[in-house]
Design a protein around this motif. Structure first.
Motif, short mmCIF file in Angstrom:
data_model
loop_
_atom_site.label_atom_id
_atom_site.label_comp_id
_atom_site.label_asym_id
_atom_site.label_seq_id
_atom_site.Cartn_x
_atom_site.Cartn_y
_atom_site.Cartn_z
N THR A 127 0.84 -1.20 0.00
CA THR A 127 0.00 0.00 0.00
C THR A 127 0.87 1.26 0.00
OG1 THR A 127 -1.72 -1.17 1.23
CG2 THR A 127 -1.82 1.24 1.23
N ALA A 162 1.14 4.16 -2.94
CA ALA A 162 0.96 5.58 -2.64
C ALA A 162 2.16 6.40 -3.10
CB ALA A 162 0.74 5.76 -1.13
N VAL A 201 2.08 6.92 -6.90
CA VAL A 201 1.10 7.97 -7.24
C VAL A 201 1.68 9.34 -6.92
CG1 VAL A 201 -1.17 8.91 -6.70
CG2 VAL A 201 -0.87 6.43 -6.93
N GLU A 202 2.34 9.44 -5.78
CA GLU A 202 2.94 10.72 -5.36
C GLU A 202 4.01 11.18 -6.36
OE1 GLU A 202 5.57 12.51 -1.62
OE2 GLU A 202 4.56 10.57 -1.42
N ARG A 255 2.39 12.35 -9.70
CA ARG A 255 1.71 13.64 -9.58
C ARG A 255 2.71 14.78 -9.38
NH1 ARG A 255 -3.23 11.72 -5.54
NH2 ARG A 255 -4.55 10.80 -7.18
N LEU A 285 -3.28 0.58 -10.48
CA LEU A 285 -3.19 2.02 -10.28
C LEU A 285 -3.68 2.81 -11.51
CD1 LEU A 285 0.26 2.35 -8.47
CD2 LEU A 285 -2.02 2.61 -7.48
N GLY A 329 -7.13 3.09 -11.50
CA GLY A 329 -7.59 3.61 -10.21
C GLY A 329 -7.09 5.02 -9.97
N ASP A 330 -6.12 5.15 -9.05
CA ASP A 330 -5.65 6.47 -8.62
C ASP A 330 -4.98 7.27 -9.72
OD1 ASP A 330 -6.61 5.76 -6.17
OD2 ASP A 330 -4.66 5.31 -5.28
N LEU A 331 -4.42 6.61 -10.73
CA LEU A 331 -3.70 7.33 -11.80
C LEU A 331 -4.53 7.51 -13.07
CD1 LEU A 331 -0.14 5.72 -11.53
CD2 LEU A 331 -0.88 7.96 -10.70
N GLN A 332 -5.79 7.17 -13.02
CA GLN A 332 -6.62 7.20 -14.22
C GLN A 332 -6.68 8.59 -14.85
OE1 GLN A 332 -10.59 5.71 -13.61
NE2 GLN A 332 -10.96 5.37 -15.78
N GLU A 333 -6.80 9.61 -14.01
CA GLU A 333 -6.93 10.98 -14.52
C GLU A 333 -5.62 11.55 -15.06
OE1 GLU A 333 -6.32 13.59 -10.49
OE2 GLU A 333 -8.26 12.58 -10.73
N HIS A 334 -4.49 10.87 -14.80
CA HIS A 334 -3.20 11.39 -15.23
C HIS A 334 -2.77 10.85 -16.60
CE1 HIS A 334 -2.23 13.42 -11.44
NE2 HIS A 334 -2.86 12.40 -10.86
#
Length: 576
Positions: free
Chosen positions: A365, A369, A372-373, A376, A401, A404-409
């Motif tokens: 986990t 994270a 992703v950090e 971004r 990812l 998920g968390d990186l979809q918009e990037h």
């Protein structure tokens, strides 16, 4: 490739299926010191449009032809020095088209070690051998005639000893007959089989090494059908003392051919000569031809392996770069974690960290994270993942990812071949480029740069360590390095080099340059700043007129005073 030896270039052109005038021009240009990349790009009008591969095939064929011609001259001088060179023999040697025929002709005159035949000659038994071969009436009764050569001082105690020595002399004469060797060689290639068997050691279990060669514990295949990889595999098994490899021919047919060639019809001592033939075959001829056949098969297999390696390497080096992207490079690992480095669009490191993708849920986990950090924070467009240990686990995490968390990037990931990255990480190049990085992080940097600019990064690694070859450790290192260096040289000059950004590793492959001149270019840049004109190359130590002519067209200056310096146009054509 310069040489004074005269060779038939027309025959070479015919063998290669290339235009005669193009081959003649290419050889002249190469002999004048021009490099293959230079001729390929700037002298195509003179060579009838020959490409790089055709020019290198000409170079190889001419080199072999000159070696053959030089060998002929050496052999002629040797035989002439022995006083045994006849006009007919000279003509046969001059007409020999390959080294096998040439060495067969030379064999009877080749200086020999103290063989059984030489020992028999020292015992003065050669006259008796000549009498038997010539069916001399004096030797009508072999036992009686052999008794005349008994001499305790010479070590010939009995008539039987005399006949044994004579048999060795005659067997040696038969074994040096060029017609016999050529006929049997042809037969072996037509009908012989390659056979391998396991070398069993009583009381010993099958070792881990031996298990790799299970397919060859009882292997039998026609010579013409054995593929290159099997030849190299059996060679390796033989070196490991796991396999015994033999070439097995049609025994009866071989014996019949030799008898017909060397024993005249109705010869009074045919039975004795047949015994000499069997001895010559088992002790001299067949072992020699077997070694020759194995060597030829190995050479052909190595050439195939090198060709496969060269083709794969060329495709790898000429992969299109992923330009203008910010890359998160990950070198996967289990125990010590995954090394992650962020690189800007020029390949410069921006950030680094260790990610534990495999292990406890909390660690995974935290790794997710952190990825992703980093994406971004630095605006990464693509993630490069090495294909080594733990690569699948990293890929699985990234797949989650990205949706998920990186979809918009709008981030993608790419699996990169990391072969040789560890070699680079401990190399001199890596220590000079990344002095503040540990070896593990340097490997991650190399993975990311391979995506940004494959050619510029991969030239820093010895081609043999990139790992895209077939049995690369079983071929002759010298031949492999020469062929792969030629591929790298061809790729570098095909793409061209920006002289103001290129590394020494890249510059040394430019046509006409070497390691010293490449370093000189780097030193000049460090002292005086970027090059603004190709004429400034002449100020670099060692960059003489010859190197300038060969290299200048492949060295580009993107923001120079002359727009043509940024192109592939050679300065000799600026006025056109």
């Amino acid at each position: 490739m310069s040489s004074t030896t005269v060779i038939d270039l027309r025959r070479i052109a015919k063998q290669l299926g290339l235009p005669e005038e193009g081959v003649l021009a290419a050889v002249q240009l190469i002999d004048e010191g021009n490099t293959v990349p230079f001729i390929t790009r700037y002298r195509r009008d003179q060579t009838s449009g020959l490409d790089e591969l055709q020019l290198r095939s000409i170079t190889g064929a001419v080199g072999k032809a000159r070696q053959l011609a030089d060998r002929k001259q050496t052999i002629l001088r040797t035989i002439e020095g022995q006083g045994k060179l006849t006009p007919e023999l000279r003509e046969e040697i001059d007409a020999a088209e390959n080294t096998k025929v040439l060495e067969d002709l030379y064999l009877p005159f080749k200086p020999k070690r103290l063989s059984l035949a030489e020992q028999a000659k020292q015992k003065r038994l050669e006259p008796l051998a000549q009498e038997i071969i010539a069916a001399d009436s004096q030797a009508a009764d072999l036992e009686k005639r052999a008794a005349d050569f008994v001499d305790d001082d010479s070590g010939v105690a009995t008539a039987a000893d005399a006949l044994l020595g004579v048999g060795h002399i005659i067997a040696d004469l038969f074994s040096t007959r060029a017609d016999v060797r050529q006929r049997l060689r042809k037969l072996l290639f037509q009908k012989a089989r390659l056979r391998s068997l396991r070398i069993e050691t009583p009381g010993k279990a099958l070792t881990k090494t031996a298990k790799h060669f299970r397919d060859y514990f009882d292997f039998d295949e026609h010579l013409q059908k054995v593929p290159p990889h099997r030849v190299l595999a059996m060679n390796r098994g033989e070196r490991a003392k796991v396999l015994r490899v033999r070439v097995e021919g049609p025994t009866e047919e071989i014996q019949t051919i030799v008898d017909e060639l060397v024993i005249p019809t109705d010869h009074p001592h045919a039975d004795f000569l047949k015994g000499c033939c069997r001895d010559a075959l088992s002790r001299l001829i067949l072992p020699s031809l077997e070694r020759e056949v194995r060597r030829e098969m190995t050479d052909a297999s190595e050439e195939h392996a090198i060709a496969v390696f060269a083709r794969n390497l060329r495709n790898l080096l000429l992969q299109p770069p992923v330009a203008g992207r910010i890359v998160l490079a990950i070198d996967p690992g289990f125990k010590s974690g995954c090394k992650a480095v962020v690189l800007d669009s020029c390949g410069n490191p921006l950030a680094r960290d260790i990610l534990h993708v495999v292990g406890k849920v909390e660690q995974k986990t935290a790794a997710a994270a952190r990825i992703v950090e980093l994406v971004r924070e630095h605006g990464c467009n693509v993630i490069a993942v090495g294909n080594g240990t733990a690569g699948r686990e990293v890929e699985s995490l990234l797949s989650e990812l990205i949706v998920g968390d990186l979809q918009e990037h709008n981030v993608a990931y790419v699996i990169v071949n990391e072969a040789g990255a560890s070699v680079y990480s401990t190399s001199q190049y890596a220590r000079e480029e990344l002095p503040d990085f540990e070896a593990a992080y340097r490997g991650a940097v190399s993975i990311g740069r391979r995506l940004l600019d494959p050619l510029s990064e991969l030239v820093k690694i010895e081609p043999a360590n990139i790992g895209v070859g077939l049995y690369q450790h079983d071929v002759k290192a010298r031949h492999l390095h020469a062929s792969l260096d030629a591929v790298v040289e061809g790729c570098v000059n095909y793409v061209g080099v920006d002289v103001n950004t290129a590394s020494p590793a890249l510059l040394r492959y430019v046509a006409g340059l070497n390691q010293a001149v490449a370093k000189g270019i780097i030193d000049w840049r460090a002292a005086k700043g970027p090059f603004t004109s190709r004429e400034q190359f002449r100020e670099v130590p060692g960059f003489g007129d010859a190197a300038f002519v060969q290299a200048v067209g492949f060295l580009k200056i993107s923001e120079g005073t002359n727009p043509l310096d940024a192109t592939r146009i050679h300065p000799e054509s600026y006025q056109v």
